[in-house]
Scaffold this motif. Structure first.
Motif, PDB file in Angstrom:
ATOM      1  N   PHE A  25     -11.952   4.714   2.766  1.00  0.00           N
ATOM      2  CA  PHE A  25     -12.047   4.760   1.316  1.00  0.00           C
ATOM      3  C   PHE A  25     -11.551   3.431   0.743  1.00  0.00           C
ATOM      4  CE2 PHE A  25     -12.722   9.346   1.075  1.00  0.00           C
ATOM      5  CZ  PHE A  25     -12.164   9.795   2.248  1.00  0.00           C
ATOM      6  N   GLY A  58       0.824  -1.196   0.000  1.00  0.00           N
ATOM      7  CA  GLY A  58       0.000   0.000   0.000  1.00  0.00           C
ATOM      8  C   GLY A  58       0.863   1.254   0.000  1.00  0.00           C
ATOM      9  N   PRO A  59       0.313   2.387  -0.412  1.00  0.00           N
ATOM     10  CA  PRO A  59       1.076   3.645  -0.423  1.00  0.00           C
ATOM     11  C   PRO A  59       1.400   4.117   0.988  1.00  0.00           C
ATOM     12  CG  PRO A  59      -0.923   3.792  -1.771  1.00  0.00           C
ATOM     13  CD  PRO A  59      -1.038   2.553  -0.958  1.00  0.00           C
ATOM     14  N   ALA A 111      -8.144  17.354   4.649  1.00  0.00           N
ATOM     15  CA  ALA A 111      -7.339  16.416   3.869  1.00  0.00           C
ATOM     16  C   ALA A 111      -8.034  15.075   3.737  1.00  0.00           C
ATOM     17  CB  ALA A 111      -5.979  16.238   4.517  1.00  0.00           C
ATOM     18  N   ILE A 163      -7.105  -1.597  -2.244  1.00  0.00           N
ATOM     19  CA  ILE A 163      -6.450  -0.900  -1.132  1.00  0.00           C
ATOM     20  C   ILE A 163      -7.478  -0.036  -0.412  1.00  0.00           C
ATOM     21  CG2 ILE A 163      -4.574   0.653  -0.455  1.00  0.00           C
ATOM     22  CD1 ILE A 163      -3.224   0.074  -3.082  1.00  0.00           C
ATOM     23  N   TYR A 203       2.838  16.007   2.886  1.00  0.00           N
ATOM     24  CA  TYR A 203       1.611  16.660   2.434  1.00  0.00           C
ATOM     25  C   TYR A 203       1.644  18.137   2.758  1.00  0.00           C
ATOM     26  CZ  TYR A 203      -1.173  17.021   6.784  1.00  0.00           C
ATOM     27  OH  TYR A 203      -1.664  17.342   8.017  1.00  0.00           O
ATOM     28  N   THR A 214     -14.257   7.832   8.425  1.00  0.00           N
ATOM     29  CA  THR A 214     -14.371   7.645   6.984  1.00  0.00           C
ATOM     30  C   THR A 214     -13.285   6.695   6.497  1.00  0.00           C
ATOM     31  OG1 THR A 214     -15.170   9.916   6.732  1.00  0.00           O
ATOM     32  CG2 THR A 214     -14.455   8.785   4.738  1.00  0.00           C
ATOM     33  N   ASP A 221      -5.345  16.204   9.304  1.00  0.00           N
ATOM     34  CA  ASP A 221      -4.853  14.860   9.045  1.00  0.00           C
ATOM     35  C   ASP A 221      -5.220  14.417   7.633  1.00  0.00           C
ATOM     36  OD1 ASP A 221      -3.485  12.630   9.718  1.00  0.00           O
ATOM     37  OD2 ASP A 221      -4.745  12.095  11.417  1.00  0.00           O
ATOM     38  N   THR A 222      -4.621  13.362   7.209  1.00  0.00           N
ATOM     39  CA  THR A 222      -4.912  12.853   5.873  1.00  0.00           C
ATOM     40  C   THR A 222      -5.218  11.372   5.957  1.00  0.00           C
ATOM     41  OG1 THR A 222      -4.093  12.753   3.600  1.00  0.00           O
ATOM     42  CG2 THR A 222      -2.476  12.403   5.352  1.00  0.00           C
ATOM     43  N   GLN A 223      -5.158  10.688   4.858  1.00  0.00           N
ATOM     44  CA  GLN A 223      -5.543   9.286   4.843  1.00  0.00           C
ATOM     45  C   GLN A 223      -4.332   8.389   5.054  1.00  0.00           C
ATOM     46  OE1 GLN A 223      -7.862   8.373   1.322  1.00  0.00           O
ATOM     47  NE2 GLN A 223      -8.678  10.455   1.317  1.00  0.00           N
ATOM     48  N   TYR A 224      -4.563   7.286   5.754  1.00  0.00           N
ATOM     49  CA  TYR A 224      -3.534   6.282   5.954  1.00  0.00           C
ATOM     50  C   TYR A 224      -3.976   5.009   5.255  1.00  0.00           C
ATOM     51  CZ  TYR A 224      -1.707   9.609   9.256  1.00  0.00           C
ATOM     52  OH  TYR A 224      -1.205  10.752   9.822  1.00  0.00           O
ATOM     53  N   PHE A 225      -3.074   4.448   4.480  1.00  0.00           N
ATOM     54  CA  PHE A 225      -3.438   3.338   3.612  1.00  0.00           C
ATOM     55  C   PHE A 225      -3.089   1.989   4.222  1.00  0.00           C
ATOM     56  CE2 PHE A 225      -4.849   5.097  -0.418  1.00  0.00           C
ATOM     57  CZ  PHE A 225      -4.557   6.444  -0.236  1.00  0.00           C
ATOM     58  N   GLY A 226      -3.918   1.018   3.917  1.00  0.00           N
ATOM     59  CA  GLY A 226      -3.612  -0.351   4.256  1.00  0.00           C
ATOM     60  C   GLY A 226      -2.607  -0.928   3.277  1.00  0.00           C
ATOM     61  N   PRO A 227      -2.135  -2.139   3.539  1.00  0.00           N
ATOM     62  CA  PRO A 227      -1.117  -2.764   2.683  1.00  0.00           C
ATOM     63  C   PRO A 227      -1.674  -3.340   1.390  1.00  0.00           C
ATOM     64  CG  PRO A 227      -1.674  -4.216   4.487  1.00  0.00           C
ATOM     65  CD  PRO A 227      -2.411  -2.939   4.734  1.00  0.00           C
ATOM     66  N   HIS A 265      -9.409   7.632   7.377  1.00  0.00           N
ATOM     67  CA  HIS A 265      -9.169   9.026   7.748  1.00  0.00           C
ATOM     68  C   HIS A 265      -9.388   9.189   9.238  1.00  0.00           C
ATOM     69  CE1 HIS A 265     -10.786  13.351   8.074  1.00  0.00           C
ATOM     70  NE2 HIS A 265      -9.475  13.407   8.044  1.00  0.00           N
TER      71      HIS A 265
END
Lengths: 113, 116
Positions: B34, A43-44, A97, B93, A49, B32, B103-109, B97
């Motif tokens: 995504f 994942g990213p 964001a 993926i 930012y 939230t 803050d921003t988004q944190y991604f899974g693997p 949030h």
């Protein structure tokens, strides 16, 4: 015209080089700008930012945003082989964001030792 | 902090079966989440936005009856690919949030789905 344009590369540089990665966009409503690093089949990972125009520095990484030109950049100083990955720019509208992100296609970077 | 996990990390299934993918925020509450899909050498494309306790909002062109999203708690969202077909094979993926204004988004693997 796509909302976010990013040259997919690949980009190959020797260790220690300065790397410049760029994205252009068409939507003037974008307010938040992000750079993510993605290793293969992972994942990213958020690198940087920024909000609106300006520069932001974090260690070897510097992010620049020029809203008047709709152009953002990520600079990597003293590049290392471990920096080899795909770099994705992402953007979002609005004042928070945590809204839907629009991604570029990603630039694949290879740093050779 | 801000760790997001996905399960499974990869799955292979037969055409016509359904597959459930879980996305969890491990150390924070995510109002939230995504869901994105990424085809080889392509960028992440947003599929849907999921808010805890309400129906997901799907992007244009994404079939809501095929990609079922449930966000039952502040730490868990699930994506079910129903009646999967080979063209659904992709890297899925999720991101979460953390509800702060800066803050921003944190991604899974990610979860790699292969439909045979």
């Amino acid at each position: 015209q796509k909302e976010v344009e990013q040259d997919p590369g690949p980009l190959s540089v020797p260790e220690g080089a300065i790397v410049s990665l760029n994205c252009t966009y068409s939507n003037s409503a974008f307010q938040y700008f992000m750079w993510y690093r993605q290793y293969s089949r992972k994942g990213p990972e958020l690198l940087m930012y920024t909000y609106s125009s300006g520069n932001k520095e974090d260690g070897r990484f510097t992010a620049q945003v020029d809203k008047s030109s709709k152009y953002i950049s990520l600079f990597i100083r003293d590049s290392q082989p471990s920096d080899s990955a795909t770099y994705l720019c992402a953007m979002s509208e609005g004042g928070q964001a945590g809204t839907a992100l629009i991604f570029g296609k990603g630039t694949t970077l290879s740093v050779s030792s | 902090g801000a760790v997001v996990s996905q399960h499974p990390s990869w799955v292979i299934c037969k055409s016509g079966t359904s597959v459930k993918i879980e996305c969890r925020s491990l150390d924070f509450q995510a109002t939230t989440m995504f869901w994105y899909r990424q085809f080889p050498k392509q960028s992440l494309m947003l599929m849907a936005t999921s808010n805890e306790g309400s129906k997901a909002t799907y992007e244009q062109g994404v079939e809501k009856d095929k990609f079922l999203i449930n966000h039952a708690s502040l730490t868990l969202s699930t994506l079910t690919v129903t009646s999967a077909h080979p063209e659904d094979s992709s890297f899925y993926i999720c991101s979460a949030h953390r509800d702060t204004s800066t803050d921003t988004q944190y991604f899974g693997p990610g979860t790699r789905l292969t439909v045979l």
